[in-house]
Write an enzyme that holds these catalytic residues in place. Structure first.
Site, mmCIF file in Angstrom:
data_model
loop_
_atom_site.group_PDB
_atom_site.id
_atom_site.type_symbol
_atom_site.label_atom_id
_atom_site.label_comp_id
_atom_site.label_asym_id
_atom_site.label_seq_id
_atom_site.Cartn_x
_atom_site.Cartn_y
_atom_site.Cartn_z
ATOM 1 N N LYS A 278 108.109 15.494 44.220
ATOM 2 C CA LYS A 278 109.192 16.213 44.978
ATOM 3 C C LYS A 278 108.625 16.277 46.490
ATOM 4 O O LYS A 278 107.397 16.654 46.599
ATOM 5 C CB LYS A 278 109.328 17.610 44.331
ATOM 6 C CG LYS A 278 110.635 17.635 43.528
ATOM 7 C CD LYS A 278 111.231 19.166 43.333
ATOM 8 C CE LYS A 278 112.715 19.071 42.727
ATOM 9 N NZ LYS A 278 112.989 20.332 42.555
ATOM 10 N N GLU A 363 122.793 27.642 29.380
ATOM 11 C CA GLU A 363 123.627 29.024 29.567
ATOM 12 C C GLU A 363 124.248 29.343 28.274
ATOM 13 O O GLU A 363 124.216 30.773 28.204
ATOM 14 C CB GLU A 363 124.795 28.587 30.587
ATOM 15 C CG GLU A 363 124.507 28.253 32.094
ATOM 16 C CD GLU A 363 124.156 26.675 32.258
ATOM 17 O OE1 GLU A 363 123.894 26.249 33.629
ATOM 18 O OE2 GLU A 363 124.115 25.954 31.187
ATOM 19 N N ARG A 391 130.248 27.589 31.488
ATOM 20 C CA ARG A 391 129.764 26.735 30.401
ATOM 21 C C ARG A 391 129.256 27.421 29.184
ATOM 22 O O ARG A 391 128.945 26.924 28.291
ATOM 23 C CB ARG A 391 128.476 26.153 30.778
ATOM 24 C CG ARG A 391 128.500 25.496 32.421
ATOM 25 C CD ARG A 391 127.291 24.519 32.779
ATOM 26 N NE ARG A 391 127.463 23.374 32.233
ATOM 27 C CZ ARG A 391 126.365 22.441 32.509
ATOM 28 N NH1 ARG A 391 125.228 22.962 32.932
ATOM 29 N NH2 ARG A 391 126.500 21.237 31.985
#
Length: 614
Positions: A278, A363, A391
């Site tokens: 990253k 979730e 979700r």
């Protein structure tokens, strides 16, 4: 300015470059990314990390006929630049500009719209099966990050894909540097070897020869698994039915192009594991990839991000409250689905590590996990974004509400969220929460009220939700003390004539301004459920018009609750319901978007005036 990038606006042009030119293109793309995002803000670290992978994908695959499905979409800026949108990057995440995520309406190269995680494998599998059904040789590729692989939906898709024999390639973009040691020349060579036609043909041929000799076939399979297992962590994906390749260096263009080229020719489900860094190529982002993950405008020369307001955001108010209440009550635990910093839980995680649980991008699991803790006498607080709560709706109903368990939902990003657009706007939570039995639903009008509502929620012995917006509040003083509010009671903040404005949550501030202009009574309703029936009755009998204002979809929202209340009370009173319209609100400045929806003070005044003159 850019010798190569200025000539590359389509994948076709990219494919015309020589191999030797590609590293230069990668350098120019990184330079352009830093320059562009420094002016617009956006996701920088993840995009810097996928430059070579994106080049290789468009080099090898015949896009857009071959389908690239990017998970979440934080890493698609280079994809956008290479697919005819380089000049539009100056409008990134702005009203009328290009989205920060893939969007089908924006480009034929954006084959699937995303914004939430763990959807790519399912979508790409659907596309691969569609190609199979139509007799097409086009390929489908899912590019998914290691974070998104923590989502259960990704494994549901892997489980399904491995049994379907469709031509699906899953690319795991792994930027967890703890596994970077296996990456190197030997690993890249083995990956190219094992992805090649020769290796695949030898494996198939050996199986045919050894089928008549079951012990030898079993021995050969075990030997192959053992050899591959020594250099690659792919056993799990092989068990799902995929041919696992990698990990390979995600910044080595030659390795990527050769490996992808080989995989493009293979049949059946393939899994390629690439390791990337990253922030690669921009020192500041390499050193602090989290800071530059989602960044506001910054000075590219020194990397300095302008300091934000010294006033606390709603997210920070929640984080401080969680630490305070946890210090008072050892039964309080904090849960987040992979949004520690975004949900304001960093201090809590540091101070109470044994009571902090990051469950990954899961979730559904987060809510049922919380339900289990509540069954055993703990007080779970789930910090979750409004759109991510969508979700886990079944878990909220089936595992929490039906059992009437005391789980607190701290719902961040309620209402519009600005630059992230429709995929992240919390437009529906009041609607889908208030219809659930046993739920208490609160919407604070300022930061101090948010703190008091969170405390109110933790004192209840039932499921509860405190829904607050992104960013700063009204700037009120926050009391260090905590006092439970009377459940289901609103408060009159201004007295007027003819019109009563019933404001929910963030809409109190513009409602008060509008109230001054039209001399209306203004009420801070506080509770969406239970609604203050007595107050609604009083207001309806004393005024000619009731106006509800909410930063939520009008359909089924708080205004609908007031309408239902009037019907139950058998009171006839004109009712004007103001809220988000029946459409998805795209990206842009939050204040401007609210103005466009008629939810600023001026818009409220116009709507009231029009209603009174009818």
């Amino acid at each position: 300015m850019y010798s190569l990038l200025d000539t590359i606006n389509t994948p076709e042009a990219l494919r015309s470059l020589s191999r030797e030119q590609l590293p230069q293109l990668a350098r120019e793309l990184r330079e352009f990314l830093v320059e562009s995002v420094s002016k617009t803000g956006g996701h920088l670290s993840s995009n810097l990390g996928t430059v070579e992978l994106t080049i290789a994908l468009h080099r090898v695959f015949n896009t857009p006929d071959d389908k690239l499905v990017w998970d979440v979409g934080h890493q698609t800026y280079v994809h956008k630049i290479l697919t005819e949108r380089r000049s539009a990057m100056a409008t990134l995440r702005m009203k009328g500009g290009i989205a920060g995520f893939p969007k089908r309406e924006e480009s034929p190269y954006d084959t699937f719209g995303t914004g939430h995680s763990s959807t790519s494998i399912s979508a790409a599998l659907g596309m691969a099966v569609a190609a199979q059904l139509s007799g097409s040789d086009r390929r489908a590729v899912a590019i998914i990050g290691d974070g998104a692989m923590t989502g259960g939906m990704a494994f549901e898709a892997l489980n399904n894909a491995g049994a379907m024999n469709a031509n699906l390639l899953v690319i795991l973009n792994d930027n967890d540097m703890s596994i970077s040691r296996p990456v190197g020349a030997l690993n890249n060579y083995l990956a190219r070897l094992m992805s090649g036609r020769f290796y695949a043909a030898v494996r198939r041929g050996s199986e045919k020869v050894l089928k008549g000799m079951p012990p030898m076939l079993e021995f050969a399979k075990r030997a192959e698994e053992h050899v591959k297992g020594m250099v690659i962590p792919g056993t799990m994906f092989e068990e799902f039915g995929f041919n696992y390749i990698g990990p390979i260096d995600g910044h080595d263009l030659d390795a990527l192009i050769d490996t992808l080229g080989n995989l493009r020719q293979l049949q059946g489900p393939q899994f390629l594991h690439v390791v990337t860094q990253k922030g690669k190529g921009y020192t500041r982002a390499e050193e602090d990839c989290l800071l530059y993950h989602g960044v506001s405008k910054f000075d590219r020369t020194n990397g300095i991000v302008p300091k934000q307001s010294t006033l606390p955001t709603y997210t920070q108010v929640f984080g401080q409250w969680l630490c305070d209440i946890a210090a008072q009550d050892p039964r309080v635990v904090g849960i987040t689905p992979a949004m520690c910093e975004g949900s304001g839980m960093s201090d809590f995680a540091e101070k109470f590590p044994d009571r902090y649980f990051d469950v990954g991008i899961a979730e559904q699991h987060a809510l049922t996990f919380a339900a289990g803790l509540a069954c055993e006498g703990y007080k779970p607080v789930v910090a979750i974004y409004s759109t991510f709560l969508q979700r886990a709706y079944d878990q909220l109903i089936h595992d929490i509400a039906i059992q009437n368990l005391p789980v607190v939902l701290a719902i961040d990003r309620g209402g519009l969220v600005g630059a992230d657009g429709a995929t992240h706007a919390g437009s529906f939570d009041l609607s889908f929460l208030r219809c659930i039995p046993n739920m208490t639903v609160m919407a604070p009008s300022d930061e101090n009220e948010c703190r008091q509502m969170l405390y109110t929620a933790i004192t209840l012995d039932t499921p509860s939700a405190v829904r607050y917006p992104r960013g700063l509040g009204a700037g009120v003083e926050i009391s260090p003390n905590m006092q439970a509010l009377p459940v289901g009671r609103g408060e009159v903040r201004r007295s007027g004539v003819r019109v009563a404005i019933l404001a929910f949550g963030s809409m109190l501030a513009p409602a008060l301004v509008a109230g001054e202009q039209v001399d209306a009574t203004v009420v801070n309703m506080r509770f969406v459920k239970p609604l203050d029936f007595a107050l609604v009755r009083h207001l309806a009998l004393e005024h000619e018009l009731l106006v509800t204002v909410e930063e939520n979809a009008v359909q089924g929202g708080a205004g609908s609750a007031v309408a239902e209340c009037l019907m139950q009370l058998n009171i006839v009173c004109p009712l004007l319901q103001l809220g988000l319209p029946d459409r998805f609100i795209e990206q842009g400045d939050s204040a401007q978007l609210l103005t466009d929806c008629g939810l600023d003070a001026a818009g409220i005044v116009v709507a009231i005036s029009a209603k009174l003159t009818k």
